[in-house]
Design a protein around this motif. Sequence first.
Motif, PDB file in Angstrom:
ATOM      1  N   CYS A  14       0.324 -19.978  -4.917  1.00  0.00           N
ATOM      2  CA  CYS A  14       1.176 -19.411  -4.222  1.00  0.00           C
ATOM      3  C   CYS A  14       2.739 -19.983  -4.703  1.00  0.00           C
ATOM      4  CB  CYS A  14       1.079 -19.628  -2.695  1.00  0.00           C
ATOM      5  SG  CYS A  14       1.758 -18.596  -1.686  1.00  0.00           S
ATOM      6  N   GLY A  15       3.568 -19.110  -4.098  1.00  0.00           N
ATOM      7  CA  GLY A  15       4.977 -19.319  -4.760  1.00  0.00           C
ATOM      8  C   GLY A  15       5.974 -19.137  -3.514  1.00  0.00           C
ATOM      9  N   ILE A  16       5.468 -18.567  -2.209  1.00  0.00           N
ATOM     10  CA  ILE A  16       6.141 -18.436  -1.288  1.00  0.00           C
ATOM     11  C   ILE A  16       6.861 -19.430  -0.768  1.00  0.00           C
ATOM     12  CG2 ILE A  16       6.100 -17.387   1.138  1.00  0.00           C
ATOM     13  CD1 ILE A  16       5.918 -15.250  -1.342  1.00  0.00           C
ATOM     14  N   ASN A  29      -6.580  -1.430 -11.010  1.00  0.00           N
ATOM     15  CA  ASN A  29      -5.432  -0.682 -11.599  1.00  0.00           C
ATOM     16  C   ASN A  29      -4.125  -1.250 -11.837  1.00  0.00           C
ATOM     17  OD1 ASN A  29      -7.614   1.145 -11.974  1.00  0.00           O
ATOM     18  ND2 ASN A  29      -7.117   2.366 -10.261  1.00  0.00           N
ATOM     19  N   ASN A  30      -4.066  -2.296 -12.299  1.00  0.00           N
ATOM     20  CA  ASN A  30      -2.719  -3.137 -12.382  1.00  0.00           C
ATOM     21  C   ASN A  30      -2.081  -3.245 -11.191  1.00  0.00           C
ATOM     22  OD1 ASN A  30      -2.555  -4.293 -14.843  1.00  0.00           O
ATOM     23  ND2 ASN A  30      -1.533  -2.628 -15.957  1.00  0.00           N
ATOM     24  N   THR A  31      -2.618  -3.056 -10.160  1.00  0.00           N
ATOM     25  CA  THR A  31      -1.895  -3.335  -8.707  1.00  0.00           C
ATOM     26  C   THR A  31      -2.778  -4.302  -8.012  1.00  0.00           C
ATOM     27  OG1 THR A  31      -1.289  -1.213  -8.777  1.00  0.00           O
ATOM     28  CG2 THR A  31      -1.458  -2.273  -6.531  1.00  0.00           C
ATOM     29  N   VAL A  32      -1.867  -5.490  -7.574  1.00  0.00           N
ATOM     30  CA  VAL A  32      -2.434  -6.489  -6.560  1.00  0.00           C
ATOM     31  C   VAL A  32      -2.934  -5.925  -5.270  1.00  0.00           C
ATOM     32  CG1 VAL A  32      -2.151  -8.785  -5.633  1.00  0.00           C
ATOM     33  CG2 VAL A  32      -1.217  -8.079  -7.925  1.00  0.00           C
ATOM     34  N   THR A  33      -4.049  -5.915  -5.044  1.00  0.00           N
ATOM     35  CA  THR A  33      -4.413  -5.293  -3.441  1.00  0.00           C
ATOM     36  C   THR A  33      -4.603  -6.390  -2.601  1.00  0.00           C
ATOM     37  OG1 THR A  33      -6.468  -5.072  -4.372  1.00  0.00           O
ATOM     38  CG2 THR A  33      -5.425  -3.217  -4.873  1.00  0.00           C
ATOM     39  N   LYS A  34      -4.900  -7.636  -2.993  1.00  0.00           N
ATOM     40  CA  LYS A  34      -5.452  -8.707  -1.877  1.00  0.00           C
ATOM     41  C   LYS A  34      -5.158  -9.894  -2.494  1.00  0.00           C
ATOM     42  CE  LYS A  34      -8.583  -9.095   1.642  1.00  0.00           C
ATOM     43  NZ  LYS A  34      -8.775 -10.755   1.608  1.00  0.00           N
ATOM     44  N   LEU A  35      -4.732 -10.978  -1.728  1.00  0.00           N
ATOM     45  CA  LEU A  35      -4.871 -12.245  -2.016  1.00  0.00           C
ATOM     46  C   LEU A  35      -5.608 -13.126  -1.045  1.00  0.00           C
ATOM     47  CD1 LEU A  35      -0.772 -12.768  -2.326  1.00  0.00           C
ATOM     48  CD2 LEU A  35      -2.523 -12.424  -4.244  1.00  0.00           C
ATOM     49  N   ASP A  36      -6.548 -13.852  -1.549  1.00  0.00           N
ATOM     50  CA  ASP A  36      -7.688 -14.646  -0.846  1.00  0.00           C
ATOM     51  C   ASP A  36      -7.066 -16.200  -1.161  1.00  0.00           C
ATOM     52  OD1 ASP A  36      -9.068 -12.875   0.775  1.00  0.00           O
ATOM     53  OD2 ASP A  36      -9.624 -12.144  -1.374  1.00  0.00           O
ATOM     54  N   PRO A  37      -7.733 -17.136  -0.282  1.00  0.00           N
ATOM     55  CA  PRO A  37      -7.755 -18.350  -0.794  1.00  0.00           C
ATOM     56  C   PRO A  37      -8.508 -18.651  -1.713  1.00  0.00           C
ATOM     57  CG  PRO A  37      -8.742 -18.218   1.391  1.00  0.00           C
ATOM     58  CD  PRO A  37      -8.230 -16.703   1.065  1.00  0.00           C
ATOM     59  N   CYS A  49      -2.192 -19.433   4.331  1.00  0.00           N
ATOM     60  CA  CYS A  49      -1.396 -18.810   5.513  1.00  0.00           C
ATOM     61  C   CYS A  49      -1.047 -17.468   5.332  1.00  0.00           C
ATOM     62  CB  CYS A  49      -0.393 -19.921   5.740  1.00  0.00           C
ATOM     63  SG  CYS A  49       1.075 -19.956   4.817  1.00  0.00           S
ATOM     64  N   ALA A  50      -0.563 -17.097   6.553  1.00  0.00           N
ATOM     65  CA  ALA A  50       0.018 -15.748   6.519  1.00  0.00           C
ATOM     66  C   ALA A  50       1.166 -15.672   5.466  1.00  0.00           C
ATOM     67  CB  ALA A  50       0.429 -15.215   8.135  1.00  0.00           C
ATOM     68  N   ARG A  51       2.123 -16.532   5.508  1.00  0.00           N
ATOM     69  CA  ARG A  51       3.065 -16.294   4.482  1.00  0.00           C
ATOM     70  C   ARG A  51       2.486 -16.168   3.010  1.00  0.00           C
ATOM     71  NH1 ARG A  51       6.373 -21.594   5.811  1.00  0.00           N
ATOM     72  NH2 ARG A  51       4.119 -22.185   5.618  1.00  0.00           N
ATOM     73  N   GLY A  52       1.576 -16.861   2.746  1.00  0.00           N
ATOM     74  CA  GLY A  52       0.983 -16.803   1.276  1.00  0.00           C
ATOM     75  C   GLY A  52       0.394 -15.637   1.274  1.00  0.00           C
ATOM     76  N   ALA A  54       1.550 -12.741   2.470  1.00  0.00           N
ATOM     77  CA  ALA A  54       2.685 -11.926   2.421  1.00  0.00           C
ATOM     78  C   ALA A  54       3.294 -11.982   0.719  1.00  0.00           C
ATOM     79  CB  ALA A  54       3.963 -12.329   3.159  1.00  0.00           C
ATOM     80  N   GLY A  55       2.586 -12.650   0.036  1.00  0.00           N
ATOM     81  CA  GLY A  55       3.076 -12.619  -1.538  1.00  0.00           C
ATOM     82  C   GLY A  55       3.233 -11.000  -2.208  1.00  0.00           C
ATOM     83  N   ILE A  56       2.106 -10.301  -1.670  1.00  0.00           N
ATOM     84  CA  ILE A  56       2.253  -9.012  -2.266  1.00  0.00           C
ATOM     85  C   ILE A  56       3.496  -8.313  -1.831  1.00  0.00           C
ATOM     86  CG2 ILE A  56       0.925  -6.828  -2.238  1.00  0.00           C
ATOM     87  CD1 ILE A  56      -1.797  -8.390  -1.717  1.00  0.00           C
ATOM     88  N   LYS A  57       3.981  -8.605  -0.604  1.00  0.00           N
ATOM     89  CA  LYS A  57       4.895  -7.942  -0.283  1.00  0.00           C
ATOM     90  C   LYS A  57       6.457  -8.513  -0.946  1.00  0.00           C
ATOM     91  CE  LYS A  57       3.761  -5.833   3.660  1.00  0.00           C
ATOM     92  NZ  LYS A  57       3.701  -4.565   3.751  1.00  0.00           N
ATOM     93  N   GLN A  58       6.264  -9.365  -1.430  1.00  0.00           N
ATOM     94  CA  GLN A  58       7.482  -9.988  -2.402  1.00  0.00           C
ATOM     95  C   GLN A  58       7.356  -9.071  -3.577  1.00  0.00           C
ATOM     96  OE1 GLN A  58       7.360 -13.741  -4.626  1.00  0.00           O
ATOM     97  NE2 GLN A  58       9.438 -14.048  -3.297  1.00  0.00           N
ATOM     98  N   LEU A  59       6.047  -9.240  -4.137  1.00  0.00           N
ATOM     99  CA  LEU A  59       5.820  -8.472  -5.476  1.00  0.00           C
ATOM    100  C   LEU A  59       6.274  -7.052  -5.329  1.00  0.00           C
ATOM    101  CD1 LEU A  59       4.490  -8.080  -8.274  1.00  0.00           C
ATOM    102  CD2 LEU A  59       2.499  -8.008  -7.313  1.00  0.00           C
ATOM    103  N   TYR A  60       5.943  -6.371  -4.192  1.00  0.00           N
ATOM    104  CA  TYR A  60       6.246  -4.766  -4.208  1.00  0.00           C
ATOM    105  C   TYR A  60       7.563  -4.449  -3.396  1.00  0.00           C
ATOM    106  CZ  TYR A  60       1.818  -4.682  -6.785  1.00  0.00           C
ATOM    107  OH  TYR A  60       0.860  -4.742  -7.654  1.00  0.00           O
ATOM    108  N   ASP A  61       8.358  -5.517  -2.995  1.00  0.00           N
ATOM    109  CA  ASP A  61       9.459  -5.296  -2.350  1.00  0.00           C
ATOM    110  C   ASP A  61      10.165  -4.252  -2.848  1.00  0.00           C
ATOM    111  OD1 ASP A  61      11.927  -5.560  -0.775  1.00  0.00           O
ATOM    112  OD2 ASP A  61      12.139  -7.670  -0.875  1.00  0.00           O
ATOM    113  N   PRO A  62      10.591  -3.024  -2.024  1.00  0.00           N
ATOM    114  CA  PRO A  62      11.570  -1.996  -2.518  1.00  0.00           C
ATOM    115  C   PRO A  62      12.836  -2.454  -2.929  1.00  0.00           C
ATOM    116  CG  PRO A  62      11.178  -1.854  -0.387  1.00  0.00           C
ATOM    117  CD  PRO A  62      10.181  -2.818  -0.690  1.00  0.00           C
TER     118      PRO A  62
END
Length: 580
Positions: A14-16, A29-37, A49-52, A54-62
């Motif tokens: 994680c980098g959050i 299909n080249n899209t991150v759909t889930k992050l698991d420990p 954790c919940a912040r971790g 949310a890494g997908i949200k950072q990747l696809y932040d508009p």
Amino acid sequence: SNKSSKLARHYSVCGICLNKCGLVASVENNTVTKLDPNPNFLKSRAMLCARGNAGIKQLYDPDRLKYPLLRQGARGEGRWKRISWDEALDLAAKKLSAIAEKYTRCGVLFTPGSDMQSTFVHHFAEVFGSYNVTTHESACLLSRNRAYLDTFGEVPFADVLHSKYILMAGANRFEALITPDSIDLMTARKGGCKLVVLDPRYTKTAGLADEWYPIRPGTDMAFFLALAHVIIAEKRYDPAYVEKRLYGLPQLTEHVKPYSPEWAATECDIPADDIRRIAREMADAAPAAMVYPGRRTSDYTNSTQIRRAMAIVNALLGNWDQPGGLLAARQVGLSSPETPESPFYEDNPDDRIDHGRAHLMFEEEGSFKHVRDAIIEEKPYPMKGWFVYKFNPMQSQANRQKTLAMIDKLDFMVTVDITMSDTAWVSDLVLPAPSYLERQDPASGLQGSSACACVVTRDPVVPALFESKPVFWILKELAKRMDLGEYFDFTMDQYRTQQLRKLPDADAALAKDGVYYNPAKLYGIYEGRIFKTKSNKIELYNQRYADLGVNPMPVYDPPRKQPKDRFRLVLGRNAYFTHC
């Protein structure tokens, strides 16, 4: 589900926040759909954790930065022009070179945030020729680091899991997460570990503690000097340990005589009987007892000495290198890559721009506050350029108006970041960086307290979006344009190979488990070893401080009293920040 879709799972970290917890990214299909420990990752106890998440949200932040932007109009006006990478890099190389020519290489400041690629910003600054580098950590945990280095010779890791008594001052581990400490603290509590919290705020950690004391802000040192007073006056220390390990007990004994619990009670608003009882309980639980080192509480001019007082109590408890106490760093095994010797620039000034403004600053970090003052004052020399990576001083550093005054002194400022931060907004050139899920990073060694000593790295789990480029690539391209290419003449793969050259099993373990563990002794590391201090012992009385004219032991200076009609504002952070 679509049967033709391709599902793959990739290890990453994680980098959050700074913890670098292990994770597994599901990619379809080249899209991150889930992050698991990562179930193999001991530092985060196989959790994320919940912040971790949310890494997908950072990747696809508009609102991510998508391409290089050049300021149009005045700084902060918000008018930008999209330009190509070649235009951006040519411009940056031209501007930085012009500043170097007119103001020397030290006329450019480099400020990397905490990141696995920050090492390359340090490396670029060195080959460019500027020793003016500062980081966010100069306003964060460096007072803690300085205090423990000057007491024990290294910065410790808290063995929270096996402790029987933890005194936590200001730290908020059940909200401001540090792995594995936050997880281990709950486990330790269930096993009977007593938790005492000093904090003006009633935090989540305070709410789950055995005892909470809303200490008067700025009086922590008084409390800890009083603990030392009781432990010494009642001889609640191990005399054999003192003889073998500690330096300066006679001086400390005299020093803390005036700092009684009755005196401290008037400063801290904590009853003297409670202070005396806590000192006795900690001594009885020692060595499986600790004053939790934390990262920092609040920063004052005497923060290092406040932390020294905490470190001294830990020393009196005899908890160094012991189960439930403070642990030394374990061997990780990474090697430093070999790079060509950096060029010498004979017209450079003798020292950093903030030299002499504070005692005992770390040369590789300096002080953002003092650098800022020096740039505004243009003393001892002008500084006109700033390269910022993953750092947002307009938000994170106190006194925004002063930071703006500093920026007004600059001819050129470039920011590399994922989104348009407040700092990017007032820059001249803004360059888009990828998220940690899109990057190839060097190997990083992590210490996980009693959990592990390990090595992690990252490879892209999906291709980088838009025109984002990692800072490593940006610096390589700038180096080529500034006749410094030979110093960045390596790939990330080559760099990592050099880092892992003494760990033949690491590549296979990283591929199989997403982490490499270097099994090393956990306790007793210092058996037969000396401490990296002037006395070669744990220094209650610091000889180096005395030589420099600094108080060799913490001397209490009471905070300014507030008038009756005035209040002191005490700030905290929300749970989505890793802090304290």
